[in-house]
Scaffold this active site. Structure first.
Site, mmCIF file in Angstrom:
data_model
loop_
_atom_site.group_PDB
_atom_site.id
_atom_site.type_symbol
_atom_site.label_atom_id
_atom_site.label_comp_id
_atom_site.label_asym_id
_atom_site.label_seq_id
_atom_site.Cartn_x
_atom_site.Cartn_y
_atom_site.Cartn_z
ATOM 1 N N SER A 77 -10.970 -50.812 -77.905
ATOM 2 C CA SER A 77 -10.414 -52.155 -77.647
ATOM 3 C C SER A 77 -11.459 -53.232 -77.903
ATOM 4 C CB SER A 77 -9.954 -52.270 -76.191
ATOM 5 O OG SER A 77 -8.814 -51.503 -75.987
ATOM 6 N N ARG A 83 7.137 -48.661 -83.579
ATOM 7 C CA ARG A 83 6.755 -49.260 -82.292
ATOM 8 C C ARG A 83 7.303 -50.685 -82.133
ATOM 9 N NH1 ARG A 83 0.684 -47.785 -81.025
ATOM 10 N NH2 ARG A 83 1.316 -48.653 -79.018
ATOM 11 N N ASP A 135 -3.870 -45.736 -70.862
ATOM 12 C CA ASP A 135 -4.159 -44.713 -71.879
ATOM 13 C C ASP A 135 -4.601 -43.391 -71.258
ATOM 14 O OD1 ASP A 135 -3.445 -46.412 -73.933
ATOM 15 O OD2 ASP A 135 -5.485 -47.168 -74.219
ATOM 16 N N ARG A 149 -4.265 -38.933 -78.469
ATOM 17 C CA ARG A 149 -4.518 -38.642 -77.049
ATOM 18 C C ARG A 149 -3.771 -37.386 -76.591
ATOM 19 N NH1 ARG A 149 -7.702 -42.923 -76.037
ATOM 20 N NH2 ARG A 149 -6.986 -44.963 -76.738
HETATM 21 C C1 S3P Z 1 -4.834 -51.950 -75.911
HETATM 22 C C2 S3P Z 1 -3.860 -52.165 -74.990
HETATM 23 C C3 S3P Z 1 -2.956 -51.099 -74.524
HETATM 24 C C4 S3P Z 1 -3.497 -49.725 -74.838
HETATM 25 C C5 S3P Z 1 -3.997 -49.621 -76.239
HETATM 26 C C6 S3P Z 1 -5.111 -50.625 -76.488
HETATM 27 C C7 S3P Z 1 -5.671 -53.093 -76.328
HETATM 28 O O1 S3P Z 1 -1.707 -51.238 -75.201
HETATM 29 O O2 S3P Z 1 -2.516 -48.747 -74.604
HETATM 30 O O3 S3P Z 1 -4.497 -48.315 -76.492
HETATM 31 O O4 S3P Z 1 -6.729 -52.887 -76.956
HETATM 32 O O5 S3P Z 1 -5.286 -54.229 -76.018
HETATM 33 P P1 S3P Z 1 -0.518 -52.170 -74.615
HETATM 34 O O6 S3P Z 1 -0.985 -53.566 -74.658
HETATM 35 O O7 S3P Z 1 0.638 -51.935 -75.556
HETATM 36 O O8 S3P Z 1 -0.257 -51.656 -73.236
#
Ligand code: S3P
Length: 435
Positions: free
Chosen positions: A30, A129, A323, A395
């Site tokens: 992230s 998605r 996650d 994952r």
């Molecule tokens: C993320 C936010 C999450 C997470 C993803 C990374 C991010 O998704 O599941 O692996 O970097 O902002 P969502 O915002 O769809 O919950």
């Protein structure tokens, strides 16, 4: 332990007699996405170290290059020359976000205000998605954004507009990707943008934008961004990814003969819900060498074999472990009583339908896991060997590898998917799992 490659993407994982060792996990995915994207919008140069080696962050870099950003990459260091706000070049072709929802959603927010025409697509998982969650609020702010099924699914097409407007967004899904897209669009608006979250989600966007000079205020669940100053590039030292470290924490806790140390892990409190869950279940995990690196808390983590209690997980804890929640299904199988997870329907909208894939995969290995509408009911079970399919979800492949290692082995289809976030996962598993 020996890991035999069974085919292009199929891998055999044997049970381990013990788990021992010390690991460094890849840089946080992230934070790596954000460090590259936000610095591309800044003025100056940024040196990003410990950048994630995962394919997802590679997708962000290649999209940025197509938008005219100069990026150099050597080993785990990435150099980004910022072009400034509204200075992207129109990309000559469709932008391929690969498997990465973060790339597609955050870029949508930026491109909405960037005065170029761009089309965003991705692999077959990403093209399934949901995108209405970003497209609809961006349209309310004046963006011209469309996609398949009325803008609900990728590819997304984004066209230039004279300006975006400052809007208040009340989100009905707790999503850091959606929040970030709207905050980023706010940088290009003609007034203040406010985003109200239903529950707290990871706040890396707010932290990094503020460090770059943006006017971003954050009060509990409300984020307000004022358009305005040019961003200045900042160097970013990316901490180890808690979501990758989570696999070793869980393996350490679950294996009856284990001690595993994970060094240099990012412990931003909006990411560490799994630590709360592990504590609830009675796991023996400790933090050592706690420190602050570039505005993010970091520590080394140590996990030991533990006797776990069943628990319930739901509510505001879920987004803080979004996650890692799938790991709770495996933890629950090894606990002394039933575990119930609720409020996790968002898992159906991840790289795969994780509620279904976890239940299918762990059941194939003897686990008593039932998917519900928004979680699972998990009963203590003895794991046996079998064949499981990650369904292309990184994952899920890593989760099933843990089940095989603490149980009776497994053949895992779709094993190559670990490259999305953790390319050295199989090598690291071989290092810590002793036969
Ligand atoms: C993320 C936010 C999450 C997470 C993803 C990374 C991010 O998704 O599941 O692996 O970097 O902002 P969502 O915002 O769809 O919950």
């Amino acid at each position: 332990m020996s890991l035999g490659t069974l085919g292009a993407t199929e891998r055999g994982v044997a049970p381990a007699r013990s788990i021992r060792g010390s690991l460094r996990v890849p840089g946080d995915k992230s934070i790596s996405h954000r460090a590259a994207l936000f610095n591309a919008l800044g003025r100056g140069n940024s040196q990003i170290t410990n950048f994630s080696p995962g394919a997802d962050c590679g997708s962000t870099l290649s999209c940025l290059r197509s938008l005219g950003v100069t990026i150099e990459r050597s080993a785990d260091r990435v150099s980004v020359d910022g072009v400034g706000l509204r200075r992207f070049q129109e990309p000559p072709d469709v932008l391929d976000c690969g498997n990465s929802g973060t790339t597609m959603r955050l870029l949508s927010g930026v491109l909405a205000g960037s005065s170029v025409f761009a089309v965003l697509t991705g692999d077959s998982s990403l093209r399934r998605r949901p995108m209405a969650r970003v497209a609809e609020p961006l349209r309310r702010a004046g963006a011209q954004i469309d996609g398949r099924d009325g803008g609900r699914l990728p590819p997304l097409a984004i066209a230039p507009v004279p300006t975006l407007h400052g809007v208040e967004h009340r989100l009905n899904v707790a999503s850091a990707q959606v929040k970030s897209a709207l905050v980023l669009a706010g940088l290009f608006a003609d007034g203040d943008t406010t985003v109200v979250e239903p529950a707290a989600t990871r706040d890396h966007t707010e932290r990094l934008l503020r460090a770059m000079g943006a006017n971003v205020a954050h009060d509990r669940l409300t984020i307000t961004v004022q358009p305005g100053p040019e961003l200045h590039c900042v160097d970013v030292q990316v901490p180890g990814d808690f979501s990758s470290a989570a696999f070793w924490l869980v393996l350490g806790v679950l294996h009856p003969s284990a001690e595993v140390r994970i060094q240099n892990v990012g412990l931003n409190p909006t990411r560490t819900g799994l630590l709360t869950i592990l504590q609830q279940m009675g796991a023996h995990v400790e933090l050592e060498n706690e420190r602050d690196v570039a505005g993010e808390p970091v520590a080394d983590l140590v996990a030991w074999s533990s006797q776990l209690h069943g628990t319930t997980v739901g509510g505001d804890l879920v987004p803080l472990a979004i996650d890692e929640i799938s790991l709770v299904a495996l933890l629950g199988l090894c606990a002394d009583s039933e575990t119930v997870v609720t409020d996790a329907a968002e898992l159906r909208a991840k790289e795969s339908d994780r509620l279904a894939v976890v239940a299918r995969g762990l059941s194939a290995l003897g686990g008593d896991v039932t998917a519900t509408s928004d979680g699972w009911r998990i009963r203590p079970s003895r794991l046996r060997s079998g064949r499981v399919d990650s369904e292309g979800d990184h994952r899920m492949a890593m989760l099933f590898a843990l089940a095989a290692t603490i149980g009776d082995g497994a053949e895992i289809a779709g094993a190559d998917s670990v490259a999305i976030s953790y390319p050295s996962f199989w090598a690291d598993l071989e290092r810590v799992a002793k036969s």
